[in-house]
Write a protein that holds these residues in place. Structure first.
Motif, PDB file in Angstrom:
ATOM      1  N   LYS A 108     -37.272  52.191 -28.553  1.00  0.00           N
ATOM      2  CA  LYS A 108     -37.565  52.347 -29.977  1.00  0.00           C
ATOM      3  C   LYS A 108     -37.599  50.986 -30.679  1.00  0.00           C
ATOM      4  O   LYS A 108     -38.474  50.731 -31.502  1.00  0.00           O
ATOM      5  CB  LYS A 108     -36.539  53.280 -30.625  1.00  0.00           C
ATOM      6  N   LEU A 109     -36.666  50.113 -30.317  1.00  0.00           N
ATOM      7  CA  LEU A 109     -36.666  48.763 -30.897  1.00  0.00           C
ATOM      8  C   LEU A 109     -37.908  47.983 -30.483  1.00  0.00           C
ATOM      9  O   LEU A 109     -38.488  47.254 -31.295  1.00  0.00           O
ATOM     10  CB  LEU A 109     -35.405  48.003 -30.470  1.00  0.00           C
ATOM     11  N   ALA A 110     -38.320  48.133 -29.247  1.00  0.00           N
ATOM     12  CA  ALA A 110     -39.514  47.420 -28.767  1.00  0.00           C
ATOM     13  C   ALA A 110     -40.746  47.844 -29.563  1.00  0.00           C
ATOM     14  O   ALA A 110     -41.613  47.013 -29.853  1.00  0.00           O
ATOM     15  CB  ALA A 110     -39.730  47.682 -27.275  1.00  0.00           C
ATOM     16  N   LEU A 111     -40.825  49.108 -29.923  1.00  0.00           N
ATOM     17  CA  LEU A 111     -41.975  49.580 -30.698  1.00  0.00           C
ATOM     18  C   LEU A 111     -42.032  48.974 -32.093  1.00  0.00           C
ATOM     19  O   LEU A 111     -43.097  48.915 -32.698  1.00  0.00           O
ATOM     20  CB  LEU A 111     -41.956  51.115 -30.799  1.00  0.00           C
ATOM     21  N   GLU A 112     -40.899  48.506 -32.591  1.00  0.00           N
ATOM     22  CA  GLU A 112     -40.857  47.873 -33.913  1.00  0.00           C
ATOM     23  C   GLU A 112     -41.230  46.394 -33.872  1.00  0.00           C
ATOM     24  O   GLU A 112     -41.403  45.776 -34.918  1.00  0.00           O
ATOM     25  CB  GLU A 112     -39.460  48.042 -34.510  1.00  0.00           C
ATOM     26  N   GLU A 113     -41.352  45.827 -32.691  1.00  0.00           N
ATOM     27  CA  GLU A 113     -41.645  44.401 -32.540  1.00  0.00           C
ATOM     28  C   GLU A 113     -43.109  44.101 -32.848  1.00  0.00           C
ATOM     29  O   GLU A 113     -44.004  44.676 -32.234  1.00  0.00           O
ATOM     30  CB  GLU A 113     -41.322  43.930 -31.118  1.00  0.00           C
ATOM     31  N   ASP A 114     -43.338  43.190 -33.784  1.00  0.00           N
ATOM     32  CA  ASP A 114     -44.699  42.785 -34.127  1.00  0.00           C
ATOM     33  C   ASP A 114     -45.365  41.999 -33.000  1.00  0.00           C
ATOM     34  O   ASP A 114     -46.589  41.978 -32.892  1.00  0.00           O
ATOM     35  CB  ASP A 114     -44.701  41.934 -35.401  1.00  0.00           C
ATOM     36  N   ASP A 115     -44.567  41.326 -32.173  1.00  0.00           N
ATOM     37  CA  ASP A 115     -45.108  40.481 -31.110  1.00  0.00           C
ATOM     38  C   ASP A 115     -45.610  41.257 -29.892  1.00  0.00           C
ATOM     39  O   ASP A 115     -46.268  40.682 -29.033  1.00  0.00           O
ATOM     40  CB  ASP A 115     -44.046  39.482 -30.631  1.00  0.00           C
ATOM     41  N   LEU A 116     -45.281  42.523 -29.816  1.00  0.00           N
ATOM     42  CA  LEU A 116     -45.699  43.314 -28.660  1.00  0.00           C
ATOM     43  C   LEU A 116     -47.115  43.831 -28.885  1.00  0.00           C
ATOM     44  O   LEU A 116     -47.393  44.469 -29.898  1.00  0.00           O
ATOM     45  CB  LEU A 116     -44.726  44.479 -28.449  1.00  0.00           C
TER      46      LEU A 116
END
Length: 144
Positions: A108-116
């Protein structure tokens, strides 16, 4: 070649978590053969193995190198000997439930990352996060 891009760091962290899950389940099954006989346990371990493959492929497609290995989840094993489990089977199941919840949180945190990049987010959103939720629910049914 080890990429230092932000998306590589995110994918490496997720992959290390999945590698740790695979190793944790493998070692717990080795220590407690009765866990191996439970179809949910083997299914969850297999799901983590598939997630390792998926994340490895994502990293390679983004030009990164996956980490070579990872230690098992530290709440299952003694700090001075990561090959020696210290919890009884019922506590191992509770620890697995905790680990699965952590996996859900990391995705869930990874989905919030703009860099991904969007393609990586799509794989996480559509494939890996639902799998992590399913595994958490499986562990929740085994641990009351």
């Amino acid at each position: 070649m080890i990429s230092k891009s932000p998306d590589d760091k995110i994918l490496r962290a997720l992959l290390r978590g999945e590698l740790a899950a695979v190793e944790s389940y493998r070692q717990a099954i080795r220590c407690f053969p009765e866990l191996a006989a439970h179809p949910l346990i083997e299914g969850v371990r297999a799901d983590h193995s598939r997630a390792v493959t998926t994340l490895t492929n994502l990293m390679v497609s983004h030009g990164g190198d996956p980490p070579p290995e990872s230690e098992p989840w530290n709440f299952l094993f003694e700090a001075d000997d990561p090959k020696r489990i210290f919890t009884p089977p019922c506590a191992a199941l509770a620890a697995f439930k905790q680990g699965e919840k952590h996996t859900v949180s990391q995705y869930k945190l990874a989905l919030e990352e703009d860099d991904l990049p969007s393609p990586a987010k799509a794989v996480i959103r559509d494939e890996l996060l639902p799998l992590a939720w399913k595994n958490w629910l499986h562990m929740a049914t085994l641990v009351t």
